[in-house]
Design a protein around this motif. Structure first.
Motif, PDB file in Angstrom:
ATOM      1  N   TYR A   1       0.849  -1.201   0.000  1.00  0.00           N
ATOM      2  CA  TYR A   1       0.000   0.000   0.000  1.00  0.00           C
ATOM      3  C   TYR A   1       0.882   1.247   0.000  1.00  0.00           C
ATOM      4  CZ  TYR A   1      -3.002   3.703   1.757  1.00  0.00           C
ATOM      5  OH  TYR A   1      -3.666   4.900   1.913  1.00  0.00           O
TER       6      TYR A   1
ATOM      7  N   GLU B   1      -6.458  -2.549   1.481  1.00  0.00           N
ATOM      8  CA  GLU B   1      -7.158  -1.895   2.603  1.00  0.00           C
ATOM      9  C   GLU B   1      -6.671  -2.476   3.923  1.00  0.00           C
ATOM     10  OE1 GLU B   1      -9.640   0.442   3.114  1.00  0.00           O
ATOM     11  OE2 GLU B   1      -9.454   1.049   1.024  1.00  0.00           O
ATOM     12  N   TRP B   2      -6.525  -3.802   3.950  1.00  0.00           N
ATOM     13  CA  TRP B   2      -6.063  -4.483   5.167  1.00  0.00           C
ATOM     14  C   TRP B   2      -4.674  -3.958   5.566  1.00  0.00           C
ATOM     15  CZ3 TRP B   2      -1.973  -7.226   6.987  1.00  0.00           C
ATOM     16  CH2 TRP B   2      -2.164  -7.933   8.190  1.00  0.00           C
ATOM     17  N   GLN B   3      -3.803  -3.814   4.591  1.00  0.00           N
ATOM     18  CA  GLN B   3      -2.442  -3.308   4.885  1.00  0.00           C
ATOM     19  C   GLN B   3      -2.502  -1.886   5.443  1.00  0.00           C
ATOM     20  OE1 GLN B   3      -0.180  -3.660   1.234  1.00  0.00           O
ATOM     21  NE2 GLN B   3      -0.708  -5.815   1.029  1.00  0.00           N
ATOM     22  N   LYS B   4      -3.343  -1.071   4.848  1.00  0.00           N
ATOM     23  CA  LYS B   4      -3.475   0.329   5.290  1.00  0.00           C
ATOM     24  C   LYS B   4      -3.984   0.360   6.741  1.00  0.00           C
ATOM     25  CE  LYS B   4      -6.801   2.987   3.446  1.00  0.00           C
ATOM     26  NZ  LYS B   4      -7.755   3.803   4.140  1.00  0.00           N
ATOM     27  N   ASP B   5      -4.978  -0.464   7.034  1.00  0.00           N
ATOM     28  CA  ASP B   5      -5.615  -0.430   8.356  1.00  0.00           C
ATOM     29  C   ASP B   5      -4.785  -1.051   9.469  1.00  0.00           C
ATOM     30  OD1 ASP B   5      -7.718   0.729   7.085  1.00  0.00           O
ATOM     31  OD2 ASP B   5      -8.968  -1.082   7.011  1.00  0.00           O
ATOM     32  N   HIS B   6      -3.860  -1.948   9.131  1.00  0.00           N
ATOM     33  CA  HIS B   6      -3.123  -2.674  10.174  1.00  0.00           C
ATOM     34  C   HIS B   6      -1.690  -2.179  10.363  1.00  0.00           C
ATOM     35  CE1 HIS B   6      -6.562  -5.253   9.555  1.00  0.00           C
ATOM     36  NE2 HIS B   6      -6.305  -5.778  10.739  1.00  0.00           N
ATOM     37  N   SER B   7      -1.223  -1.276   9.514  1.00  0.00           N
ATOM     38  CA  SER B   7       0.156  -0.791   9.640  1.00  0.00           C
ATOM     39  C   SER B   7       0.170   0.575  10.325  1.00  0.00           C
ATOM     40  CB  SER B   7       0.797  -0.692   8.258  1.00  0.00           C
ATOM     41  OG  SER B   7      -0.008   0.095   7.415  1.00  0.00           O
TER      42      SER B   7
ATOM     43  N   LYS C   1      -1.731  -5.058  15.066  1.00  0.00           N
ATOM     44  CA  LYS C   1      -1.125  -4.107  14.103  1.00  0.00           C
ATOM     45  C   LYS C   1       0.392  -4.321  14.051  1.00  0.00           C
ATOM     46  CE  LYS C   1      -4.689  -0.767  14.645  1.00  0.00           C
ATOM     47  NZ  LYS C   1      -5.522  -0.362  13.794  1.00  0.00           N
TER      48      LYS C   1
END
Ligand code: SF4
Ligand code: MG
Length: 268
Positions: free
Chosen positions: A175, A220-226, A243
């Motif tokens: 991302y 989206e998952w990468q954005k939300d968990h990093s 995270k």
């Protein structure tokens, strides 16, 4: 700035084999841009890889490339660098390649601090061989070999690298394509063993088993968990749960292996 990607691609090898939505094309672009920004001569650039989807990358790049055996990317890279220290050597592979089959090579390259950059493409799964769980598959995630959810604890590649002695360790996601390019460039410039872990989506292997089968869901998952490292340091353990930090996670200066070796045997 418009980049001339074609200059770095091997004639007749594109299109690549990666599935639609695979994160690896994003990484290849960032690697090319980082190399280009340093103005490195392609004849002095070496890529080594093992086996797996990530390890296909050197096949597409017009430089000196070694597509080797499973998990042995760093062993070949070490040999090349020892024989020709003037070359810029990049060893790459996936999470299974680098931390399972090649796990021993990985930890010993970290402690040795040889001047090689190691890029680990972490998509939490063995993609090419059919979606088996790897050492980085999160606990509870599904894989073809873990239909009820993975029971194993997950390796944190960046922590593993720091613990084993790597002198530059960073993490990005696909991302964060632009910051990723900068981190890869910093790793290239670092004198010593540098590791960049890149969290990438595998919609085919990991995504289909874990309700993240669309490439956009994985991004989206990468954005939300990093979480950016500076922010990460201010967070409580509760806030950190589930995270992971991104950015430069560790950097130190320590004698580089070949220089230390040469001094030891009286060559310098
Ligand atoms: Fe990418 Fe996964 Fe397809 Fe391999 S199986 S090319 S890692 S999406
Ligand atoms: Mg993988």
């Amino acid at each position: 700035m418009a980049y001339d990607y074609a200059k770095y691609l091997r004639a007749g090898k594109i299109p690549h084999i990666w599935c639609p939505g695979c994160g690896y094309g994003i990484i290849m672009k960032s690697v090319i841009r980082a190399v280009d920004s340093l103005g490195w001569d392609k004849d002095k650039l070496v890529f080594t890889s093992g086996i797996g989807c990530a390890s296909r990358l050197p096949g597409y790049i017009d430089a000196n490339t070694l597509h080797t055996t499973h998990g042995r990317s760093l062993a070949f890279a070490t040999g090349v660098k020892m024989a020709k220290p003037e070359l810029n050597v990049i060893a790459l592979g996936g999470d299974g390649d680098m931390t399972a089959i090649g796990g021993n090579h990985f930890i010993h390259a970290c402690r040795r601090n040889i001047d090689i950059t190691c890029l680990v493409f972490n998509n939490y799964i063995y993609g090419m061989t059919g979606g088996q769980y790897s050492p980085t598959t999160p606990k509870g995630s599904r894989a073809t070999t873990a239909p009820y959810g993975n029971s194993d604890n997950q390796f944190d590649i960046a922590k593993l690298a720091i613990g084993a002695g790597a002198t530059f360790v960073a993490r990005s996601t696909t991302y964060h394509a632009v910051p990723m390019e900068k981190l890869i460039k910093q790793a290239f410039e670092h004198k010593g063993f540098s590791v960049v872990e890149i969290i990438a989506g595998c919609p085919t292997g990991y995504g289909r088993k874990n309700k993240l089968a669309s490439p956009s869901a994985m991004i989206e998952w990468q954005k939300d968990h990093s979480v950016n490292k500076a922010q990460w340091e201010k967070m409580t353990d509760e806030e950190k749960a589930g995270k992971f930090p991104i950015g430069v996670l560790h950097q130190e200066s320590r004698p580089e292996f070949i220089e230390a070796y040469d001094a030891n045997v009286g060559l310098s």
